[in-house]
Design a protein around this motif. Sequence first.
Motif, PDB file in Angstrom:
ATOM      1  N   TYR A 192      47.344 -21.614 -32.630  1.00 42.08           N
ATOM      2  CA  TYR A 192      46.365 -20.725 -32.006  1.00 42.08           C
ATOM      3  C   TYR A 192      46.869 -20.259 -30.650  1.00 42.08           C
ATOM      4  O   TYR A 192      47.760 -20.858 -30.063  1.00 42.08           O
ATOM      5  CB  TYR A 192      44.985 -21.377 -31.877  1.00 42.08           C
ATOM      6  CG  TYR A 192      44.921 -22.586 -30.972  1.00 42.08           C
ATOM      7  CD1 TYR A 192      44.612 -22.455 -29.613  1.00 42.08           C
ATOM      8  CD2 TYR A 192      45.144 -23.864 -31.475  1.00 42.08           C
ATOM      9  CE1 TYR A 192      44.551 -23.567 -28.784  1.00 42.08           C
ATOM     10  CE2 TYR A 192      45.079 -24.971 -30.657  1.00 42.08           C
ATOM     11  CZ  TYR A 192      44.782 -24.826 -29.314  1.00 42.08           C
ATOM     12  OH  TYR A 192      44.723 -25.928 -28.500  1.00 42.08           O
ATOM     13  N   VAL A 193      46.304 -19.150 -30.185  1.00 38.63           N
ATOM     14  CA  VAL A 193      46.632 -18.587 -28.882  1.00 38.63           C
ATOM     15  C   VAL A 193      45.593 -19.082 -27.885  1.00 38.63           C
ATOM     16  O   VAL A 193      44.392 -18.993 -28.145  1.00 38.63           O
ATOM     17  CB  VAL A 193      46.651 -17.041 -28.945  1.00 38.63           C
ATOM     18  CG1 VAL A 193      46.711 -16.425 -27.566  1.00 38.63           C
ATOM     19  CG2 VAL A 193      47.821 -16.567 -29.791  1.00 38.63           C
ATOM     20  N   GLN A 194      46.060 -19.604 -26.763  1.00 35.46           N
ATOM     21  CA  GLN A 194      45.141 -20.068 -25.716  1.00 35.46           C
ATOM     22  C   GLN A 194      44.698 -18.911 -24.830  1.00 35.46           C
ATOM     23  O   GLN A 194      43.534 -18.783 -24.497  1.00 35.46           O
ATOM     24  CB  GLN A 194      45.801 -21.141 -24.860  1.00 35.46           C
ATOM     25  CG  GLN A 194      46.040 -22.425 -25.620  1.00 35.46           C
ATOM     26  CD  GLN A 194      46.725 -23.473 -24.774  1.00 35.46           C
ATOM     27  OE1 GLN A 194      47.589 -23.169 -23.950  1.00 35.46           O
ATOM     28  NE2 GLN A 194      46.334 -24.721 -24.974  1.00 35.46           N
ATOM     29  N   ASP A 195      45.662 -18.101 -24.440  1.00 36.18           N
ATOM     30  CA  ASP A 195      45.398 -16.916 -23.619  1.00 36.18           C
ATOM     31  C   ASP A 195      46.609 -15.994 -23.758  1.00 36.18           C
ATOM     32  O   ASP A 195      47.451 -16.230 -24.618  1.00 36.18           O
ATOM     33  CB  ASP A 195      45.092 -17.282 -22.156  1.00 36.18           C
ATOM     34  CG  ASP A 195      46.184 -18.106 -21.493  1.00 36.18           C
ATOM     35  OD1 ASP A 195      47.370 -17.982 -21.880  1.00 36.18           O
ATOM     36  OD2 ASP A 195      45.872 -18.864 -20.568  1.00 36.18           O
ATOM     37  N   GLY A 196      46.700 -14.975 -22.928  1.00 35.33           N
ATOM     38  CA  GLY A 196      47.760 -13.990 -23.091  1.00 35.33           C
ATOM     39  C   GLY A 196      49.161 -14.435 -22.736  1.00 35.33           C
ATOM     40  O   GLY A 196      50.118 -13.694 -22.948  1.00 35.33           O
ATOM     41  N   ASP A 197      49.310 -15.654 -22.215  1.00 39.61           N
ATOM     42  CA  ASP A 197      50.656 -16.130 -21.904  1.00 39.61           C
ATOM     43  C   ASP A 197      50.930 -17.561 -22.363  1.00 39.61           C
ATOM     44  O   ASP A 197      51.902 -18.172 -21.953  1.00 39.61           O
ATOM     45  CB  ASP A 197      50.970 -15.976 -20.408  1.00 39.61           C
ATOM     46  CG  ASP A 197      49.986 -16.682 -19.504  1.00 39.61           C
ATOM     47  OD1 ASP A 197      49.358 -17.660 -19.933  1.00 39.61           O
ATOM     48  OD2 ASP A 197      49.838 -16.249 -18.352  1.00 39.61           O
ATOM     49  N   LEU A 229      54.693 -18.670 -22.086  1.00 43.06           N
ATOM     50  CA  LEU A 229      55.679 -17.598 -22.168  1.00 43.06           C
ATOM     51  C   LEU A 229      56.369 -17.415 -20.818  1.00 43.06           C
ATOM     52  O   LEU A 229      55.710 -17.194 -19.800  1.00 43.06           O
ATOM     53  CB  LEU A 229      55.038 -16.288 -22.629  1.00 43.06           C
ATOM     54  CG  LEU A 229      54.835 -16.173 -24.138  1.00 43.06           C
ATOM     55  CD1 LEU A 229      53.738 -17.075 -24.637  1.00 43.06           C
ATOM     56  CD2 LEU A 229      54.566 -14.742 -24.531  1.00 43.06           C
ATOM     57  N   LEU A 230      57.663 -17.526 -20.848  1.00 45.88           N
ATOM     58  CA  LEU A 230      58.496 -17.477 -19.646  1.00 45.88           C
ATOM     59  C   LEU A 230      58.479 -16.090 -19.011  1.00 45.88           C
ATOM     60  O   LEU A 230      58.513 -15.075 -19.715  1.00 45.88           O
ATOM     61  CB  LEU A 230      59.933 -17.850 -20.039  1.00 45.88           C
ATOM     62  CG  LEU A 230      60.947 -18.080 -18.947  1.00 45.88           C
ATOM     63  CD1 LEU A 230      60.549 -19.274 -18.079  1.00 45.88           C
ATOM     64  CD2 LEU A 230      62.307 -18.330 -19.576  1.00 45.88           C
ATOM     65  N   ASP A 231      58.392 -16.053 -17.696  1.00 45.71           N
ATOM     66  CA  ASP A 231      58.511 -14.830 -16.887  1.00 45.71           C
ATOM     67  C   ASP A 231      57.339 -13.868 -16.984  1.00 45.71           C
ATOM     68  O   ASP A 231      57.451 -12.725 -16.546  1.00 45.71           O
ATOM     69  CB  ASP A 231      59.810 -14.068 -17.187  1.00 45.71           C
ATOM     70  CG  ASP A 231      61.030 -14.756 -16.612  1.00 45.71           C
ATOM     71  OD1 ASP A 231      60.904 -15.391 -15.553  1.00 45.71           O
ATOM     72  OD2 ASP A 231      62.106 -14.655 -17.219  1.00 45.71           O
ATOM     73  N   ILE A 232      56.227 -14.298 -17.581  1.00 46.51           N
ATOM     74  CA  ILE A 232      55.057 -13.412 -17.601  1.00 46.51           C
ATOM     75  C   ILE A 232      53.827 -14.177 -17.109  1.00 46.51           C
ATOM     76  O   ILE A 232      53.808 -15.412 -17.093  1.00 46.51           O
ATOM     77  CB  ILE A 232      54.784 -12.786 -18.982  1.00 46.51           C
ATOM     78  CG1 ILE A 232      54.147 -13.774 -19.949  1.00 46.51           C
ATOM     79  CG2 ILE A 232      56.055 -12.189 -19.573  1.00 46.51           C
ATOM     80  CD1 ILE A 232      53.600 -13.116 -21.211  1.00 46.51           C
ATOM     81  N   LYS A 271      63.130 -10.223 -31.591  1.00 50.02           N
ATOM     82  CA  LYS A 271      62.528  -9.425 -30.516  1.00 50.02           C
ATOM     83  C   LYS A 271      61.668 -10.316 -29.633  1.00 50.02           C
ATOM     84  O   LYS A 271      60.892 -11.131 -30.125  1.00 50.02           O
ATOM     85  CB  LYS A 271      61.693  -8.284 -31.091  1.00 50.02           C
ATOM     86  CG  LYS A 271      62.537  -7.276 -31.827  1.00 50.02           C
ATOM     87  CD  LYS A 271      61.704  -6.146 -32.350  1.00 50.02           C
ATOM     88  CE  LYS A 271      62.615  -5.169 -33.102  1.00 50.02           C
ATOM     89  NZ  LYS A 271      61.877  -4.127 -33.759  1.00 50.02           N
ATOM     90  N   SER A 272      61.783 -10.115 -28.318  1.00 51.35           N
ATOM     91  CA  SER A 272      61.060 -10.923 -27.351  1.00 51.35           C
ATOM     92  C   SER A 272      59.587 -10.525 -27.269  1.00 51.35           C
ATOM     93  O   SER A 272      59.252  -9.397 -26.897  1.00 51.35           O
ATOM     94  CB  SER A 272      61.693 -10.767 -25.962  1.00 51.35           C
ATOM     95  OG  SER A 272      60.853 -11.319 -24.970  1.00 51.35           O
ATOM     96  N   ILE A 273      58.729 -11.475 -27.596  1.00 51.64           N
ATOM     97  CA  ILE A 273      57.285 -11.263 -27.462  1.00 51.64           C
ATOM     98  C   ILE A 273      56.924 -11.164 -25.979  1.00 51.64           C
ATOM     99  O   ILE A 273      56.046 -10.399 -25.596  1.00 51.64           O
ATOM    100  CB  ILE A 273      56.508 -12.406 -28.153  1.00 51.64           C
ATOM    101  CG1 ILE A 273      56.822 -12.433 -29.656  1.00 51.64           C
ATOM    102  CG2 ILE A 273      55.013 -12.277 -27.892  1.00 51.64           C
ATOM    103  CD1 ILE A 273      56.544 -11.149 -30.407  1.00 51.64           C
ATOM    104  N   ASN A 274      57.626 -11.917 -25.143  1.00 49.10           N
ATOM    105  CA  ASN A 274      57.391 -11.878 -23.698  1.00 49.10           C
ATOM    106  C   ASN A 274      57.572 -10.448 -23.191  1.00 49.10           C
ATOM    107  O   ASN A 274      56.739  -9.934 -22.442  1.00 49.10           O
ATOM    108  CB  ASN A 274      58.341 -12.820 -22.973  1.00 49.10           C
ATOM    109  CG  ASN A 274      58.292 -14.244 -23.496  1.00 49.10           C
ATOM    110  OD1 ASN A 274      58.175 -14.483 -24.692  1.00 49.10           O
ATOM    111  ND2 ASN A 274      58.392 -15.207 -22.601  1.00 49.10           N
TER     112      ASN A 274
END
Length: 159
Positions: free
Chosen positions: A29-34, A50-53, A101-104
């Motif tokens: 599951y996704v916790q939030d946008g990063d 997610l790194l750098d975001i 492809k980077s999702i970040n």
Amino acid sequence: MMRAFVLCTLLFLVLACSQAEQEGYRLVYVQDGDSAVLCCDAGKKFTVRLLDIDAPEKHQPYAEESKALLDDLLDGEPLSLLGEKRDRYGRRLAVIQVNGKSINDMMVMSGAAWAWKYSKSKRMRALQQEAKDAGRGLWALPEAQRQNPWDWRQSHQRK
């Protein structure tokens, strides 16, 4: 000679196992946008940041849209991770990839997240500027609603 062969074989196996460990994840599951919780064949769930975001926090404008986009990008896809470091909360810091492809990158390009304020990535800054110039995602919000997450967290600290 035999010792060198054994050492090379062991090195190959370690690298092969390390590479396999980076691939084959799936979304729980996704916790939030990063950040998201992922799992693998071993069944052990873990959180990836997610790194750098940096995405909008739960009660910020555009938070739900950011979370929904990350869910859409990750759901049902085989995922691979680049990065082994952990943050102070024990989350794995990584670039999540789908089909190479980077999702970040996609999160920042779409305007669903900011480039993290401490990121040294010039690419991430350029992607953010491109999204901002195009008015994509959170950059389409009125300026008064676009408070970056690090400032928002500081002004809304938990007590």
